[in-house]
Design an enzyme around this catalytic site. Structure first.
Site, PDB file in Angstrom:
ATOM      1  N   LYS A 134       0.594  -0.708   0.036  1.00 13.54           N
ATOM      2  CA  LYS A 134       0.333  -0.287  -0.088  1.00 13.54           C
ATOM      3  C   LYS A 134       0.702   1.649  -0.047  1.00 13.54           C
ATOM      4  CE  LYS A 134      -4.747  -1.870   1.585  1.00 13.54           C
ATOM      5  NZ  LYS A 134      -5.511  -2.392   2.801  1.00 13.54           N
ATOM      6  N   ARG A 164      -3.134 -10.405   5.157  1.00 14.79           N
ATOM      7  CA  ARG A 164      -3.816  -9.691   3.873  1.00 14.79           C
ATOM      8  C   ARG A 164      -2.940  -9.600   3.170  1.00 14.79           C
ATOM      9  NH1 ARG A 164      -6.050  -7.233   0.074  1.00 14.79           N
ATOM     10  NH2 ARG A 164      -8.264  -7.025  -1.497  1.00 14.79           N
TER      11      ARG A 164
HETATM   12  N1  HH2 Z   1      -7.647  -3.607   0.808  1.00 17.02           N
HETATM   13  C1  HH2 Z   1      -7.569  -3.871  -0.785  1.00 17.02           C
HETATM   14  C2  HH2 Z   1      -8.533  -4.179  -0.960  1.00 17.02           C
HETATM   15  N2  HH2 Z   1      -9.665  -4.890   0.180  1.00 17.02           N
HETATM   16  N3  HH2 Z   1     -10.409  -5.725   2.218  1.00 17.02           N
HETATM   17  C3  HH2 Z   1      -9.589  -6.089   3.022  1.00 17.02           C
HETATM   18  N4  HH2 Z   1     -10.722  -6.114   4.029  1.00 17.02           N
HETATM   19  N5  HH2 Z   1      -8.986  -4.776   3.509  1.00 17.02           N
HETATM   20  C4  HH2 Z   1      -8.255  -4.283   2.910  1.00 17.02           C
HETATM   21  O1  HH2 Z   1      -7.327  -3.223   3.243  1.00 17.02           O
HETATM   22  C5  HH2 Z   1      -8.380  -3.878   1.613  1.00 17.02           C
HETATM   23  C6  HH2 Z   1      -9.411  -5.024   1.001  1.00 17.02           C
HETATM   24  C7  HH2 Z   1      -6.639  -2.638  -1.389  1.00 17.02           C
HETATM   25  O2  HH2 Z   1      -6.235  -3.557  -2.121  1.00 17.02           O
HETATM   26  P1  HH2 Z   1      -5.655  -4.243  -3.207  1.00 17.02           P
HETATM   27  O3  HH2 Z   1      -6.540  -5.168  -3.688  1.00 17.02           O
HETATM   28  O4  HH2 Z   1      -4.907  -4.999  -3.831  1.00 17.02           O
HETATM   29  O5  HH2 Z   1      -6.036  -3.486  -4.951  1.00 17.02           O
HETATM   30  P2  HH2 Z   1      -7.419  -2.761  -5.290  1.00 17.02           P
HETATM   31  O6  HH2 Z   1      -8.276  -2.592  -4.507  1.00 17.02           O
HETATM   32  O7  HH2 Z   1      -7.489  -1.914  -5.968  1.00 17.02           O
HETATM   33  O8  HH2 Z   1      -7.982  -4.247  -5.807  1.00 17.02           O
END
Ligand code: HH2
Length: 291
Positions: A230, A264
């Site tokens: 992040k 995660r």
């Molecule tokens: N962060 C992201 C997405 N979903 N869900 C939970 N519970 N906690 C988190 O910190 C979280 C989440 C963002 O990360 P990523 O899936 O890699 O990116 P994107 O939202 O751009 O797909």
């Protein structure tokens, strides 16, 4: 699935076909079926590639796979429910017996219903089940429910987020949402709480939430933390998304030391190694001050 030993209920997490006693942190591997995710967008839009990647994450030690068909990065465009379902259902089918619990990362009630009907073990909602009908969609199932804090929406959340006192406000919100789910009939051992690192927070808010994660853990539910790759890590280290592994591992270990039960992550093998070393040290003295 690990056998349920007689420990207090809150130390058990139940997610569909799975139950864990949480003596060790669980690893949730991220599988983004999106065109625009901040860290890996577009790589896994082909279902065969997504399945292969997901299986690699399980082989590397993922306990849970988090399948998401809509990016929630700041400024991301919403993906219609029908398209999310079209991306998710083949994966849920193909990965059914992969050995890991299958979580679906969505804010939309319609997607939750379709995912649960297709056998999802967990719903991970960055909007804390506030979409119309979301609580009704999940309450009469056995799925684990990850309740995340987000200030605003992905479209707007990084426009100068403000809190009087971030940790107290985030913990208060999570406690209220957990109570709302419990009041609707959801068993407490299905509920997971997440402070939502990067979701409507400045760097300072994120650091405070991690440093005082114990306040959220004290609510009595397992805590999930997502710091992997992040911008918080990027801001501190000055690194681009592809070079944030070391910083992500440091933040993850800190979160686990402060009580996180689920990490995660994108880099499952490396996270597993880091956790194994950390745990070996943490467990070696059995709490003794010195020998
Ligand atoms: N962060 C992201 C997405 N979903 N869900 C939970 N519970 N906690 C988190 O910190 C979280 C989440 C963002 O990360 P990523 O899936 O890699 O990116 P994107 O939202 O751009 O797909």
């Amino acid at each position: 699935m690990s056998a349920a030993t007689p420990v207090p209920d809150r130390a058990i997490l139940r997610c569909g076909r799975f139950a864990w006693t949480l003596e060790r942190p669980l690893v949730m591997g991220v599988v983004n079926l999106t065109a625009d995710s901040f860290s890996d967008g577009g790589r896994l839009l082909d279902p065969a590639r997504a399945v292969a990647h997901a299986r690699e994450l399980v082989a590397a030690g993922a306990d849970i796979l988090d399948l998401g068909a809509e990016s929630t990065r700041p400024g991301a465009t919403p993906v219609p429910a029908a398209l999310q379902i079209e991306r998710l259902l083949p994966l849920l089918g193909a990965l059914r017996d992969c050995g890991a619990a299958l979580s679906v990362d969505t804010r939309k009630t319609e997607v939750m219903r379709a995912a649960l009907a297709a056998g999802a073990d967990m719903i991970n909602d960055v909007n804390a089940f506030r979409d119309e009908g979301a609580v009704d969609a999940v309450r009469d199932t056995t799925a684990g429910l990850c309740v995340m804090h987000m200030r605003g929406s992905p479209e707007t959340m990084q426009r100068a987020p403000r809190y009087e006192e971030a940790v107290t406000e985030v913990a208060g919100f999570l406690g209220e949402r957990a109570a709302a789910l419990a009041a609707a009939g959801v068993a407490p051992e299905r509920i997971v709480l997440d402070p939502g690192i990067g979701f409507g927070k400045t760097l300072r808010h994120n650091l405070q939430l991690l440093e005082r994660l114990g306040v959220i853990a004290a609510l009595g539910f397992p805590v999930l933390v997502g710091v992997s790759r992040k911008s918080m890590v990027g801001t501190i280290t000055g690194r681009g998304v592809e070079a944030r592994l070391a910083g992500s591992l440091a933040a993850m270990l800190f979160a686990v030391a402060r009580g996180a039960a689920i990490a995660r992550v994108h880099d499952v093998a490396e996270s597993r190694d880091a956790l194994a070393v950390w745990q070996a040290i943490a467990g070696s003295g059995a709490g003794a001050a010195h020998e």
